[in-house]
Design a protein around this motif. Structure first.
Motif, mmCIF file in Angstrom:
data_model
loop_
_atom_site.group_PDB
_atom_site.id
_atom_site.type_symbol
_atom_site.label_atom_id
_atom_site.label_comp_id
_atom_site.label_asym_id
_atom_site.label_seq_id
_atom_site.Cartn_x
_atom_site.Cartn_y
_atom_site.Cartn_z
ATOM 1 N N UNK A 77 -2.274 -7.116 6.118
ATOM 2 C CA UNK A 77 -2.644 -7.271 4.706
ATOM 3 C C UNK A 77 -4.095 -7.760 4.597
ATOM 4 N N UNK A 78 -4.436 -8.768 5.410
ATOM 5 C CA UNK A 78 -5.796 -9.327 5.333
ATOM 6 C C UNK A 78 -6.832 -8.255 5.678
ATOM 7 N N UNK A 79 -6.577 -7.499 6.734
ATOM 8 C CA UNK A 79 -7.551 -6.487 7.162
ATOM 9 C C UNK A 79 -7.732 -5.430 6.074
ATOM 10 N N UNK A 80 -6.632 -5.013 5.456
ATOM 11 C CA UNK A 80 -6.723 -3.937 4.459
ATOM 12 C C UNK A 80 -7.308 -4.447 3.143
ATOM 13 N N UNK A 81 -6.985 -5.693 2.828
ATOM 14 C CA UNK A 81 -7.523 -6.280 1.598
ATOM 15 C C UNK A 81 -9.034 -6.466 1.740
ATOM 16 N N UNK A 82 -9.452 -7.032 2.856
ATOM 17 C CA UNK A 82 -10.886 -7.286 3.058
ATOM 18 C C UNK A 82 -11.676 -5.992 3.215
ATOM 19 N N UNK A 83 -11.020 -4.989 3.798
ATOM 20 C CA UNK A 83 -11.708 -3.721 4.034
ATOM 21 C C UNK A 83 -12.112 -3.022 2.750
ATOM 22 N N UNK A 84 -11.260 -3.130 1.719
ATOM 23 C CA UNK A 84 -11.589 -2.574 0.407
ATOM 24 C C UNK A 84 -11.376 -1.068 0.257
ATOM 25 N N UNK A 85 -10.889 -0.418 1.300
ATOM 26 C CA UNK A 85 -10.665 1.040 1.198
ATOM 27 C C UNK A 85 -9.300 1.355 0.587
ATOM 28 N N UNK A 86 -8.361 0.407 0.701
ATOM 29 C CA UNK A 86 -7.017 0.610 0.149
ATOM 30 C C UNK A 86 -6.910 -0.162 -1.158
ATOM 31 N N UNK A 87 -6.269 0.463 -2.160
ATOM 32 C CA UNK A 87 -6.096 -0.265 -3.420
ATOM 33 C C UNK A 87 -4.789 -1.055 -3.409
ATOM 34 N N UNK A 88 -3.944 -0.805 -2.394
ATOM 35 C CA UNK A 88 -2.708 -1.570 -2.308
ATOM 36 C C UNK A 88 -1.928 -1.237 -1.062
ATOM 37 N N UNK A 89 -0.926 -2.056 -0.797
ATOM 38 C CA UNK A 89 -0.079 -1.813 0.387
ATOM 39 C C UNK A 89 1.386 -2.042 0.034
ATOM 40 N N UNK A 90 2.264 -1.457 0.838
ATOM 41 C CA UNK A 90 3.685 -1.805 0.780
ATOM 42 C C UNK A 90 4.112 -2.034 2.218
ATOM 43 N N UNK A 91 4.958 -3.020 2.431
ATOM 44 C CA UNK A 91 5.382 -3.276 3.805
ATOM 45 C C UNK A 91 6.835 -3.705 3.839
ATOM 46 N N UNK A 92 7.405 -3.570 5.031
ATOM 47 C CA UNK A 92 8.813 -3.943 5.205
ATOM 48 C C UNK A 92 9.051 -5.403 4.847
ATOM 49 N N UNK A 93 8.042 -6.226 5.022
ATOM 50 C CA UNK A 93 8.229 -7.669 4.844
ATOM 51 C C UNK A 93 7.947 -8.156 3.430
ATOM 52 N N UNK A 94 7.557 -7.262 2.519
ATOM 53 C CA UNK A 94 7.256 -7.674 1.139
ATOM 54 C C UNK A 94 8.184 -6.974 0.165
ATOM 55 N N UNK A 95 8.799 -7.760 -0.716
ATOM 56 C CA UNK A 95 9.768 -7.186 -1.653
ATOM 57 C C UNK A 95 9.139 -6.066 -2.468
ATOM 58 N N UNK A 96 7.926 -6.330 -2.945
ATOM 59 C CA UNK A 96 7.268 -5.358 -3.818
ATOM 60 C C UNK A 96 5.935 -4.940 -3.201
ATOM 61 N N UNK A 97 5.356 -3.878 -3.724
ATOM 62 C CA UNK A 97 4.025 -3.504 -3.219
ATOM 63 C C UNK A 97 2.991 -4.526 -3.696
ATOM 64 N N UNK A 98 1.878 -4.592 -3.009
ATOM 65 C CA UNK A 98 0.794 -5.486 -3.426
ATOM 66 C C UNK A 98 -0.364 -4.626 -3.918
ATOM 67 N N UNK A 99 -0.854 -4.912 -5.119
ATOM 68 C CA UNK A 99 -2.043 -4.215 -5.633
ATOM 69 C C UNK A 99 -3.219 -5.164 -5.448
ATOM 70 N N UNK A 100 -4.227 -4.738 -4.712
ATOM 71 C CA UNK A 100 -5.386 -5.608 -4.476
ATOM 72 C C UNK A 100 -6.279 -5.582 -5.718
ATOM 73 N N UNK A 101 -6.735 -6.773 -6.140
ATOM 74 C CA UNK A 101 -7.400 -6.782 -7.444
ATOM 75 C C UNK A 101 -8.913 -6.958 -7.402
ATOM 76 N N UNK A 102 -9.518 -6.908 -6.208
ATOM 77 C CA UNK A 102 -10.984 -6.995 -6.217
ATOM 78 C C UNK A 102 -11.545 -5.676 -6.754
#
Ligand code: AHM
Ligand code: MG
Length: 332
Positions: A77-102
């Protein structure tokens, strides 16, 4: 120069395969690579650090999370959030998807679905585990927050997919739809180096991979197929060998190289099977098809399924073309 081709060099070279490529996918893949190296470092010293064992938390699927599951999830999550190329992620360990807001992330073209550490039950016993990832172009408008629709796309829409196997050596295997290539991490230089160019799965194999302890809950088709695998028949190389690691990535990787079939079917206890469509089955199906194999639920091609929810499960049959065809013929 050493004659070794690193993954970063390879990805940049392949960028030219994409018309109008602007380097974002290249940077996104590099973010995944960096997170995987951090996870690899932790996996390798897991017995020494206080990172083995379970947390007190459960994920949405009611599974107890291991400390390394959570660590790996945080790293990706940290790598993808900091990278800024993805607007969000979904993972097995998170109930819901995460939308990055930067601002940068909201302008990201891609979403990533991943299983940060697959094969959790093998963590504490030093058996191979893996990371699986799947990348899509977003369908929502650029500049806005990612939406659920960005994640509920058919596997056919994947732009790239891959896995990392933390095994006797660590490897990253990925596809962008032009074949499958595998890279082995050289710990002395900290780089993944091209070791398995143009991976293709043998058409025939003699390994079957299923949790046979569940057979009493499986359909007649599955039971008949496993009986068939065990029969003596020299011309078809039977009986086949049984191999089941309990880490899909490791079972899949072995079959990819040696030929074989991996099955996690529907059972009376788990009518939809166990494995999750978005971050386990679709990425592996993309790799399997790109390597010349088949990926099916028994009734449908996995990559054609319209996802209805993030953590949807589907029955899974993947492997060498002729072996999968044999099993599918029993479904009819
Ligand atoms: P996980 O993501 O919680 O680790 O579960 C997925 C794993 C796969 O890697 C593996 O093929 C399967 O679960 C094994 O399940 P079982 O123990 O039921 O055979
Ligand atoms: Mg998993």
């Amino acid at each position: 120069m050493s004659g070794v081709k690193t993954l970063s060099e390879f990805i940049i070279e392949k960028q030219d395969d994409f018309p109008f490529a602007s380097g974002e996918l290249t940077r996104l893949l590099n973010d995944i690579v960096i997170a995987s190296k951090i996870v690899n470092r932790e996996v390798n010293k897991a017995g020494l650090a206080d990172i083995l064992g379970a947390t007190t938390q459960e994920n949405i699927q009611g599974e107890t999370q291991q400390k390394l599951d959570v660590f790996a999830d945080d790293q990706f999550i940290a790598a993808l959030k900091n990278g800024g190329e993805a607007c969000g992620i979904a993972s097995e360990e998170n109930d819901d998807f995460l939308a990055f807001d930067s601002l940068r992330s909201k302008n990201g073209k891609y979403i990533v679905a991943f299983d940060p550490l697959d094969g959790s039950s093998n963590i504490d016993v030093n058996v191979s585990i893996g990371t699986i990832f799947s990348i899509y172009r977003r369908v929502s408008e650029m500049g806005t927050l990612a939406t659920e629709a960005d994640f509920l796309q058919k596997g056919e829409n994947q732009v790239a997919a891959g896995y990392v196997i933390y095994g006797s050596s660590t490897m990253l295997v990925y596809t962008t739809g032009n074949g499958v290539n595998g890279f082995t991490l050289d710990p002395s230089i900290g780089e993944y180096c091209l070791s398995h160019p143009n991976l293709s799965i043998p058409k025939n194999g003699k390994i079957y991979s299923i949790n046979e302890g569940n057979l009493a809950y499986c359909s007649d088709a599955i039971n008949n197929y496993i009986t068939y695998c065990k029969e003596i028949d020299k011309p078809t190389n039977r009986p086949y060998s049984a191999r089941y690691i309990g880490s899909m990535v490791a079972d899949f990787h072995r079959n990819m190289i040696k030929g074989g079939i991996f099955i996690y079917p529907e059972t009376t206890k788990a009518p939809k099977g166990k494995l999750r469509l978005l971050y386990e089955c679709n990425p592996m199906a993309f790799l399997m098809e790109q390597a010349g194999g088949i990926a099916s639920t028994g009734k449908h091609r996995i990559m054609e399924i319209e996802p209805e929810e993030l953590h949807q499960r589907v029955p899974t049959i993947m492997g060498s073309k002729n072996m999968v065809k044999e099993l599918l013929s029993l479904y009819k």
